[in-house]
Design a protein around this motif. Structure first.
Motif, PDB file in Angstrom:
ATOM      1  N   ARG A 114       0.825  -1.213   0.000  1.00 43.26           N
ATOM      2  CA  ARG A 114       0.000   0.000   0.000  1.00 43.26           C
ATOM      3  C   ARG A 114       0.861   1.266   0.000  1.00 43.26           C
ATOM      4  O   ARG A 114       0.578   2.230  -0.704  1.00 43.26           O
ATOM      5  N   TYR A 115       1.934   1.257   0.806  1.00 45.98           N
ATOM      6  CA  TYR A 115       2.803   2.431   0.865  1.00 45.98           C
ATOM      7  C   TYR A 115       3.422   2.706  -0.496  1.00 45.98           C
ATOM      8  O   TYR A 115       3.376   3.842  -1.007  1.00 45.98           O
ATOM      9  N   VAL A 116       4.007   1.681  -1.113  1.00 45.94           N
ATOM     10  CA  VAL A 116       4.700   1.899  -2.392  1.00 45.94           C
ATOM     11  C   VAL A 116       3.719   2.358  -3.462  1.00 45.94           C
ATOM     12  O   VAL A 116       3.984   3.328  -4.192  1.00 45.94           O
ATOM     13  N   LEU A 117       2.580   1.678  -3.582  1.00 40.74           N
ATOM     14  CA  LEU A 117       1.633   2.034  -4.639  1.00 40.74           C
ATOM     15  C   LEU A 117       1.022   3.413  -4.403  1.00 40.74           C
ATOM     16  O   LEU A 117       0.842   4.191  -5.346  1.00 40.74           O
ATOM     17  N   ASN A 118       0.704   3.716  -3.153  1.00 40.17           N
ATOM     18  CA  ASN A 118       0.129   5.037  -2.866  1.00 40.17           C
ATOM     19  C   ASN A 118       1.157   6.150  -3.077  1.00 40.17           C
ATOM     20  O   ASN A 118       0.849   7.227  -3.598  1.00 40.17           O
ATOM     21  N   ALA A 119       2.397   5.904  -2.633  1.00 34.28           N
ATOM     22  CA  ALA A 119       3.433   6.932  -2.718  1.00 34.28           C
ATOM     23  C   ALA A 119       3.868   7.197  -4.155  1.00 34.28           C
ATOM     24  O   ALA A 119       4.157   8.341  -4.535  1.00 34.28           O
ATOM     25  N   THR A 120       3.903   6.144  -4.960  1.00 37.82           N
ATOM     26  CA  THR A 120       4.386   6.316  -6.337  1.00 37.82           C
ATOM     27  C   THR A 120       3.270   6.715  -7.295  1.00 37.82           C
ATOM     28  O   THR A 120       3.540   7.333  -8.332  1.00 37.82           O
ATOM     29  N   GLY A 121       2.034   6.375  -6.968  1.00 38.31           N
ATOM     30  CA  GLY A 121       0.924   6.728  -7.846  1.00 38.31           C
ATOM     31  C   GLY A 121       1.144   6.219  -9.261  1.00 38.31           C
ATOM     32  O   GLY A 121       1.418   5.038  -9.466  1.00 38.31           O
ATOM     33  N   ASP A 122       1.037   7.110 -10.249  1.00 39.07           N
ATOM     34  CA  ASP A 122       1.238   6.734 -11.652  1.00 39.07           C
ATOM     35  C   ASP A 122       2.661   7.038 -12.095  1.00 39.07           C
ATOM     36  O   ASP A 122       2.901   7.601 -13.172  1.00 39.07           O
ATOM     37  N   LEU A 123       3.607   6.639 -11.272  1.00 37.37           N
ATOM     38  CA  LEU A 123       5.011   6.918 -11.572  1.00 37.37           C
ATOM     39  C   LEU A 123       5.445   6.321 -12.908  1.00 37.37           C
ATOM     40  O   LEU A 123       6.340   6.852 -13.569  1.00 37.37           O
ATOM     41  N   HIS A 124       4.803   5.223 -13.320  1.00 35.04           N
ATOM     42  CA  HIS A 124       5.190   4.597 -14.579  1.00 35.04           C
ATOM     43  C   HIS A 124       5.016   5.549 -15.764  1.00 35.04           C
ATOM     44  O   HIS A 124       5.693   5.409 -16.781  1.00 35.04           O
ATOM     45  N   GLU A 125       4.130   6.549 -15.616  1.00 31.78           N
ATOM     46  CA  GLU A 125       3.954   7.525 -16.693  1.00 31.78           C
ATOM     47  C   GLU A 125       5.198   8.409 -16.850  1.00 31.78           C
ATOM     48  O   GLU A 125       5.481   8.909 -17.941  1.00 31.78           O
ATOM     49  N   ASP A 126       5.929   8.609 -15.767  1.00 30.02           N
ATOM     50  CA  ASP A 126       7.108   9.477 -15.790  1.00 30.02           C
ATOM     51  C   ASP A 126       8.405   8.717 -16.046  1.00 30.02           C
ATOM     52  O   ASP A 126       9.439   9.334 -16.324  1.00 30.02           O
ATOM     53  N   PHE A 127       8.344   7.387 -15.916  1.00 29.46           N
ATOM     54  CA  PHE A 127       9.566   6.591 -16.016  1.00 29.46           C
ATOM     55  C   PHE A 127       9.862   6.281 -17.485  1.00 29.46           C
ATOM     56  O   PHE A 127       9.115   5.567 -18.148  1.00 29.46           O
ATOM     57  N   ASN A 128      10.946   6.823 -17.993  1.00 29.43           N
ATOM     58  CA  ASN A 128      11.372   6.603 -19.374  1.00 29.43           C
ATOM     59  C   ASN A 128      12.872   6.362 -19.389  1.00 29.43           C
ATOM     60  O   ASN A 128      13.659   7.318 -19.296  1.00 29.43           O
ATOM     61  N   PRO A 129      13.294   5.111 -19.488  1.00 33.82           N
ATOM     62  CA  PRO A 129      14.737   4.837 -19.487  1.00 33.82           C
ATOM     63  C   PRO A 129      15.415   5.411 -20.727  1.00 33.82           C
ATOM     64  O   PRO A 129      14.780   5.609 -21.769  1.00 33.82           O
ATOM     65  N   ALA A 130      16.688   5.688 -20.606  1.00 32.76           N
ATOM     66  CA  ALA A 130      17.454   6.237 -21.727  1.00 32.76           C
ATOM     67  C   ALA A 130      17.401   5.269 -22.906  1.00 32.76           C
ATOM     68  O   ALA A 130      17.567   4.056 -22.729  1.00 32.76           O
ATOM     69  N   PRO A 131      17.182   5.762 -24.127  1.00 34.53           N
ATOM     70  CA  PRO A 131      17.014   4.890 -25.300  1.00 34.53           C
ATOM     71  C   PRO A 131      18.157   3.904 -25.512  1.00 34.53           C
ATOM     72  O   PRO A 131      17.932   2.779 -25.941  1.00 34.53           O
ATOM     73  N   ASP A 132      19.367   4.316 -25.232  1.00 34.00           N
ATOM     74  CA  ASP A 132      20.506   3.416 -25.410  1.00 34.00           C
ATOM     75  C   ASP A 132      21.185   3.102 -24.080  1.00 34.00           C
ATOM     76  O   ASP A 132      22.361   2.733 -24.046  1.00 34.00           O
ATOM     77  N   GLY A 133      20.441   3.252 -22.997  1.00 33.70           N
ATOM     78  CA  GLY A 133      20.993   2.984 -21.677  1.00 33.70           C
ATOM     79  C   GLY A 133      20.954   1.507 -21.321  1.00 33.70           C
ATOM     80  O   GLY A 133      20.567   0.645 -22.119  1.00 33.70           O
ATOM     81  N   PHE A 134      21.310   1.234 -20.091  1.00 32.31           N
ATOM     82  CA  PHE A 134      21.439  -0.146 -19.607  1.00 32.31           C
ATOM     83  C   PHE A 134      20.123  -0.908 -19.724  1.00 32.31           C
ATOM     84  O   PHE A 134      20.075  -2.043 -20.202  1.00 32.31           O
TER      85      PHE A 134
END
Length: 523
Positions: A435-455
């Motif tokens: 509950r803590y992680v999901l509530n605290a992060t919310g829709d964080l996946h919308e902001d998460f964009n790894p570098a195109p040629d990163g690891f």
């Protein structure tokens, strides 16, 4: 002109299409094999769909007793329906239950009808089995009404929690309390060894080892209890069990009749980890998935298990390969994208440098390959040490990856995993973590964009490339050969061995199964 990125990982769409095409090519011979065979469990599921329940004084279901007698008299290769409904039409008994009892007592003999007798038997069988399918249809509509009435889980991923004490009467209050603490899906895991029973136990059960027996009555009791919780909490609480093992088609049928919402149903799990014959498994799996498709049940596949026996880094591509095969087999059986809870897991050794980044890469690869599927994300188990503080932190990292990559179904990790059966207090702490992680992060996946040629992106593309290479080899050699060679989970399972092989029969030219016909017609 810059190349336009494709998704967060910039996966090459040509490579993705090639992977799916190879999965179809590798899977098609297995579907052909399944269509050419039947099993004792497929035939018993047909009897159960027609309404046959109950068991004799020794606890052996009447479905088993009736099937065994028919098989002894006329064989399995023509199916059970013609001999059984021929006997009913001829007046050997007034109903299926009485006929099964007479068969168990040795007071009835079966034949293969011909001509008009066969036509009458087919008609009667389709009518009675069709009535069973209509009951499954009604339970699906009931689920849809309840979701509209009570509402659904307010967020994704759905929080999936395991409850199983061995005693269904103890499971019920634990499941209801878990729902109050935030669980959206309750999974009642099965008693150890049930997958190897070639019959489905009858009635409510009060004893089990590391789980509770999957029976129709246990399904009914838990479904009723969670319906009470749904009304109390104002959101529909889903119920999961296991349609795997030697009775996969029967348990799938009972799940449809009792309105379960999810079922563990993997194309290769029983082969690899229970040494069930591959042909038996693939035949049973196809029928069971057709039932799930009709019932509106979400399947959960078991790729996470490969990483408990093989290295999670070296074998990552076998997970993706299995996901693609599971997708093909599922869709061929009539399941839709929203029913594909494809499995993957957080099982990389946490002491490995960049382990978290690799977990992100693998999870995001699955999410982007199957964008419409409610992926089932499994917590760390293999590297739990008994240090509950470290374990709870590791579960928190797992929950964070789930949030960052937009998983659909998140199984709650337990800090006491592999140490003891969790207490209610353990579950409460684990649910607090989620509950803590999901509530605290919310829709964080919308902001998460790894570098195109990163690891992360580079690792994901590497795994996809290795997946294509493996699928090409499977197409060349055959999936059964790949399973026999230990490709998945390092388990070697030849096609001519394993439990349940004696329950498989190649269909005769005049084979008839009304359940299979009706399910095929609905696709």
């Amino acid at each position: 002109m810059a190349r336009r990125p494709r998704g967060k990982l910039d996966l090459d769409p040509v490579t993705v299409r090639k992977a799916r095409a190879l999965a179809r090519k590798a899977g098609r011979p297995i579907v052909d094999l399944a269509q050419q065979h039947t099993t004792v469990s497929v035939e018993r599921a047909t009897l159960r769909m027609a309404g046959l329940g109950g068991a004799d004084g020794d606890g052996i279901p009447w479905a088993n007793r009736l099937l065994d007698t028919v098989r002894a008299d006329v064989g399995l290769e023509h199916g059970v329906a013609l001999p059984v409904w021929d006997a009913l039409v001829r007046g050997e008994a007034e109903d299926l239950a009485t006929l099964a009892q007479k068969a168990g007592a040795g007071s009835v003999r079966f034949r293969l009808p011909e001509g008009r007798d066969a036509t009458r038997a087919r008609s009667a069988a389709r009518k009675q089995v069709g009535a069973g399918l209509k009951r499954i249809d009604a339970r699906r509509r009931e689920r849809e009404r309840m979701v509209r009435k009570h509402g659904d889980a307010p967020r994704t991923p759905w929080i999936y929690l395991i409850v199983a004490t061995g005693d269904i009467m103890e499971d019920i209050p634990q499941a209801q309390q878990a729902a109050r603490e935030g669980a959206d899906v309750i999974a009642v895991i099965r008693s150890t060894g049930q997958s190897l029973l070639d019959y489905v136990p009858e009635g409510a059960t009060r004893e089990g080892f590391a789980g509770t027996y999957a029976t129709q009555e246990n399904f009914r009791l838990m479904r009723a209890a969670l319906d009470e919780s749904s009304a109390e909490l104002g959101r529909y609480v889903r119920l999961t069990n296991y349609a795997s093992g030697l009775c996969m088609p029967e348990i799938a049928t009972l799940a449809g009749l009792e309105r379960l919402d999810m079922m563990l149903n993997d194309s290769m799990y029983g082969i690899l980890f229970r040494d069930i014959n591959p042909v038996r498994t693939f035949v049973d799996q196809r029928f069971s998935r057709q039932v799930h498709a009709r019932a509106g049940i979400i399947i959960n596949t078991g790729e996470d298990n490969y990483l408990t026996t093989a290295d999670a880094v070296e074998a990552a591509h076998t997970v993706t390969t299995s996901q693609l095969l599971n997708e093909y087999f599922a869709k061929e059986a009539g399941l839709e994208d929203w029913q594909l809870g494809l499995g993957h897991a957080f099982e990389i050794d946490p002491d490995l440098p960049n382990s978290f980044r690799m977990e992100l890469a693998h999870a995001l690869l699955a999410r982007e390959l199957f964008p419409e599927a409610p992926l089932k994300w499994m917590p760390p188990t293999r590297h739990m040490t008994g240090d509950v503080f470290r374990g709870n932190l590791l579960d928190g990292f797992f929950n964070l990856v789930g949030s960052l990559t937009g998983q659909g179904i998140l199984l709650v990790g337990m800090m006491t995993e592999a140490v003891v059966t969790p207490w209610l207090s353990d579950r409460d702490i684990a649910l607090q973590n989620v509950r803590y992680v999901l509530n605290a992060t919310g829709d964080l996946h919308e902001d998460f964009n790894p570098a195109p040629d990163g690891f992360i992106a580079t690792r994901a593309r590497q795994v996809l490339g290795e997946t294509v290479d493996l699928l090409e080899a499977i197409v060349d050699d055959g999936l059964l050969a790949a399973i026999a060679d230990g490709t998945f989970g390092l388990m070697k399972r030849p096609a001519d061995a394993g439990r349940g092989l004696d329950g498989v029969a190649r269909k005769a030219e005049a084979y008839f199964n009304p359940a299979s016909e009706l399910l095929e017609e609905a696709q």
